[in-house]
Design an enzyme around this catalytic site. Structure first.
Site, mmCIF file in Angstrom:
data_model
loop_
_atom_site.group_PDB
_atom_site.id
_atom_site.type_symbol
_atom_site.label_atom_id
_atom_site.label_comp_id
_atom_site.label_asym_id
_atom_site.label_seq_id
_atom_site.Cartn_x
_atom_site.Cartn_y
_atom_site.Cartn_z
ATOM 1 N N GLY A 1 4.723 38.295 3.596
ATOM 2 C CA GLY A 1 6.130 38.450 4.224
ATOM 3 C C GLY A 1 7.277 37.572 4.065
ATOM 4 O O GLY A 1 7.957 36.902 4.864
ATOM 5 N N VAL B 1 -0.064 43.682 4.572
ATOM 6 C CA VAL B 1 -1.258 42.869 4.805
ATOM 7 C C VAL B 1 -2.361 43.662 5.725
ATOM 8 O O VAL B 1 -3.268 43.453 6.022
ATOM 9 C CB VAL B 1 -0.962 41.865 5.746
ATOM 10 N N ASN C 1 1.683 34.458 6.665
ATOM 11 C CA ASN C 1 2.940 34.390 7.530
ATOM 12 C C ASN C 1 3.679 35.802 7.770
ATOM 13 O O ASN C 1 4.145 35.918 8.925
ATOM 14 C CB ASN C 1 4.010 33.883 6.430
ATOM 15 N N TYR D 1 1.654 40.446 21.153
ATOM 16 C CA TYR D 1 1.750 39.542 20.283
ATOM 17 C C TYR D 1 1.136 38.065 20.722
ATOM 18 O O TYR D 1 0.696 37.509 19.693
ATOM 19 C CB TYR D 1 3.543 39.202 20.525
ATOM 20 N N ALA E 1 -1.598 38.051 22.318
ATOM 21 C CA ALA E 1 -3.160 38.088 22.166
ATOM 22 C C ALA E 1 -3.411 37.997 20.313
ATOM 23 O O ALA E 1 -4.230 37.295 20.164
ATOM 24 C CB ALA E 1 -3.379 39.475 22.468
ATOM 25 N N LYS F 1 -1.510 36.243 18.186
ATOM 26 C CA LYS F 1 -1.240 35.057 17.833
ATOM 27 C C LYS F 1 -2.280 33.967 18.464
ATOM 28 O O LYS F 1 -2.717 33.053 17.611
ATOM 29 C CB LYS F 1 0.038 34.458 18.243
HETATM 30 P P1 NAD Z 1 10.633 38.181 10.225
HETATM 31 O O1 NAD Z 1 10.827 39.340 10.898
HETATM 32 O O2 NAD Z 1 12.237 37.426 9.774
HETATM 33 O O3 NAD Z 1 9.813 37.965 8.932
HETATM 34 C C1 NAD Z 1 8.524 38.557 8.846
HETATM 35 C C2 NAD Z 1 8.205 39.148 7.481
HETATM 36 O O4 NAD Z 1 6.753 39.816 7.418
HETATM 37 C C3 NAD Z 1 9.188 40.173 6.926
HETATM 38 O O5 NAD Z 1 9.453 39.923 5.531
HETATM 39 C C4 NAD Z 1 8.461 41.585 6.982
HETATM 40 O O6 NAD Z 1 8.723 42.579 5.923
HETATM 41 C C5 NAD Z 1 7.049 40.937 7.115
HETATM 42 N N1 NAD Z 1 6.130 42.143 7.244
HETATM 43 C C6 NAD Z 1 6.154 42.727 8.539
HETATM 44 N N2 NAD Z 1 5.028 43.455 8.554
HETATM 45 C C7 NAD Z 1 4.289 43.140 7.325
HETATM 46 C C8 NAD Z 1 3.130 43.856 6.604
HETATM 47 N N3 NAD Z 1 2.330 44.961 7.274
HETATM 48 N N4 NAD Z 1 2.595 43.452 5.346
HETATM 49 C C9 NAD Z 1 3.406 42.651 4.869
HETATM 50 N N5 NAD Z 1 4.475 42.041 5.444
HETATM 51 C C10 NAD Z 1 5.184 42.438 6.565
HETATM 52 O O7 NAD Z 1 10.031 37.090 10.854
HETATM 53 P P2 NAD Z 1 10.038 35.451 10.967
HETATM 54 O O8 NAD Z 1 10.696 34.816 12.211
HETATM 55 O O9 NAD Z 1 10.244 34.896 9.535
HETATM 56 O O10 NAD Z 1 8.293 35.296 11.338
HETATM 57 C C11 NAD Z 1 7.623 34.736 10.329
HETATM 58 C C12 NAD Z 1 6.262 34.500 11.173
HETATM 59 O O11 NAD Z 1 6.200 33.649 11.986
HETATM 60 C C13 NAD Z 1 5.664 35.655 11.759
HETATM 61 O O12 NAD Z 1 4.196 35.710 11.663
HETATM 62 C C14 NAD Z 1 5.980 35.439 12.968
HETATM 63 O O13 NAD Z 1 5.434 36.038 14.095
HETATM 64 C C15 NAD Z 1 6.081 33.730 13.187
HETATM 65 N N6 NAD Z 1 6.808 33.405 14.184
HETATM 66 C C16 NAD Z 1 8.017 33.276 14.254
HETATM 67 C C17 NAD Z 1 8.747 32.731 15.454
HETATM 68 C C18 NAD Z 1 10.393 33.081 15.518
HETATM 69 O O14 NAD Z 1 10.966 32.777 16.445
HETATM 70 N N7 NAD Z 1 11.251 33.617 14.338
HETATM 71 C C19 NAD Z 1 8.146 32.046 16.186
HETATM 72 C C20 NAD Z 1 6.800 31.821 16.218
HETATM 73 C C21 NAD Z 1 6.286 32.689 15.227
#
Ligand code: NAD
Length: 247
Positions: free
Chosen positions: A12, A64, A90, A155, A157, A159
Site C-alpha cells: 500500500g 494483499v 501497511n 476496523y 477488530a 487492527k
Molecule cells: P490510505 O488510504 O492513504 O492508504 C492505504 C493504502 O493501502 C493505499 O495506497 C491503498 O491503495 C492500499 N490498499 C488498500 N487496499 C489494498 C489491498 N487490498 N492491497 C494492497 N494495497 C491496498 O491510508 P493511510 O492513512 O496511508 O493508512 C496506511 C495504514 O495506516 C493503514 O493500514 C491504516 O489502517 C493505518 N492507519 C492510518 C491512520 C490514519 O489516521 N491515517 C491511523 C491509524 C492507522
C-alpha cells in the site's frame, strides 16, 4: 544509511503513510519494493522521486487480500533480488459504519485487507526469512485497535487482530532472528482521514495532547527505527504514534 544492502517490501505504498515509509526506508539505504493495488502511476512517480534523490526502489502490483498474488510477487522479488529483509504490512482500508448497519460484505472486506492481508504477506516471507535467519516485520495497526471506536467495529477488530497476530509472529519466529512489531498510528493526515468534516477534525484535535494531527512522516520514522539495527532486541511490541491520544 542504517539499512544499506537491505531489501524492504512495503504494501500500500503509492500514497499516504505507506509512501512516507517507502521514502524513509529508501533514505536509510534500503532497496524498496513499493506495493500498490491500483495506483500504478502514482507508485511509479514515488519510485522516480526516490531514485532522483539517490535512492533505489521499484513498484509492483500486490493486492494483499489475494494470497496467490502475494506468493507470486514475493517469489518474483526473491528470485530477482535474492531476499526480503524487511516487510512492512501497511496496506489498509476502512469502512466506517455502526454495527447495526455494517453489511457482511463491508465487514469481510475490512478483515480481508487489514488482517488476512497481514497474514498473507507474513506467510509469504516467513520461510525465506527463516532460511536467512534474519528479518524484520512491521505491521500497521491503529489507535482504534487498542481503544475501539464507535462506528469502526470492523476496523477495530481487524487492527486488534493485527496486534495478536504480530505477538504470535514474534514468538514463533524469534529463534530464527526475525523480529515482528506493530506501529499503531493515531489520527494521521492522509487520504484515509481526509473525509472527516471540520467539526470531527476539531473534536479529535482536542483529544490529542500534542495538539495536532500526525504526519505520515511521524509514523514512517517509527517504522524505520523498528526495521533498523537499533531495534534488534525489540520484538512483539506495539509502538503507539498518536500524539498522546491514547496512552
Ligand atoms: P490510505 O488510504 O492513504 O492508504 C492505504 C493504502 O493501502 C493505499 O495506497 C491503498 O491503495 C492500499 N490498499 C488498500 N487496499 C489494498 C489491498 N487490498 N492491497 C494492497 N494495497 C491496498 O491510508 P493511510 O492513512 O496511508 O493508512 C496506511 C495504514 O495506516 C493503514 O493500514 C491504516 O489502517 C493505518 N492507519 C492510518 C491512520 C490514519 O489516521 N491515517 C491511523 C491509524 C492507522
Amino acid at each position: 544509511m542504517t539499512l544499506a544492502g537491505d531489501v524492504a517490501l512495503v504494501t500500500g505504498a503509492s500514497r499516504g503513510i505507506g509512501e512516507a515509509i517507502a521514502r524513509d526506508l529508501a533514505a536509510a539505504g534500503a532497496y524498496v519494493v513499493l506495493g500498490y493495488r491500483t495506483q500504478q502511476r502514482q507508485a511509479e512517480l514515488v519510485v522516480a522521486d526516490i531514485v532522483a534523490r539517490g535512492g533505489a526502489a521499484e513498484a509492483v502490483a500486490i493486492d494483499v487480500a489475494d494470497a496467490a498474488m502475494v506468493d507470486a510477487v514475493v517469489r518474483d522479488v526473491i528470485g530477482r533480488l535474492g531476499k526480503v529483509d524487511v516487510l512492512v504490512n501497511n496496506a489498509g482500508v476502512s469502512a466506517d459504519a455502526l454495527i447495526v448497519r455494517i453489511t457482511e460484505a463491508q465487514w469481510q472486506r475490512v478483515l480481508d485487507v487489514n488482517l488476512k492481508g497481514v497474514f498473507n504477506c507474513t506467510k509469504a516471507v516467513a520461510r525465506p526469512m527463516m532460511r536467512a535467519r534474519r528479518g524484520r516485520i512491521v505491521n500497521l495497526s491503529s489507535v482504534v485497535g487498542a481503544a475501539g471506536n464507535s462506528g469502526q467495529a470492523a476496523y477495530a477488530a481487524a487492527k486488534a487482530g493485527v496486534i495478536g497476530f504480530t505477538k504470535s509472529t514474534a514468538r514463533e519466529l524469534a529463534s530464527r532472528g526475525i523480529t515482528a512489531n506493530v506501529v499503531a498510528p493515531g489520527l494521521i493526515a492522509t487520504d484515509m482521514t481526509a473525509a472527516l468534516d471540520a467539526d470531527a477534525r476539531a473534536m479529535y484535535q482536542t483529544m490529542i495532547p500534542l495538539g495536532r494531527l500526525g504526519r505520515a512522516e511521524d509514523v514512517a520514522a517509527a517504522v524505520t527505527f523498528l526495521a533498523g539495527p537499533g531495534a534488534g532486541y525489540i520484538t512483539g511490541q506495539v509502538l503507539h504514534v498518536n500524539g498522546g491520544m491514547y496512552v
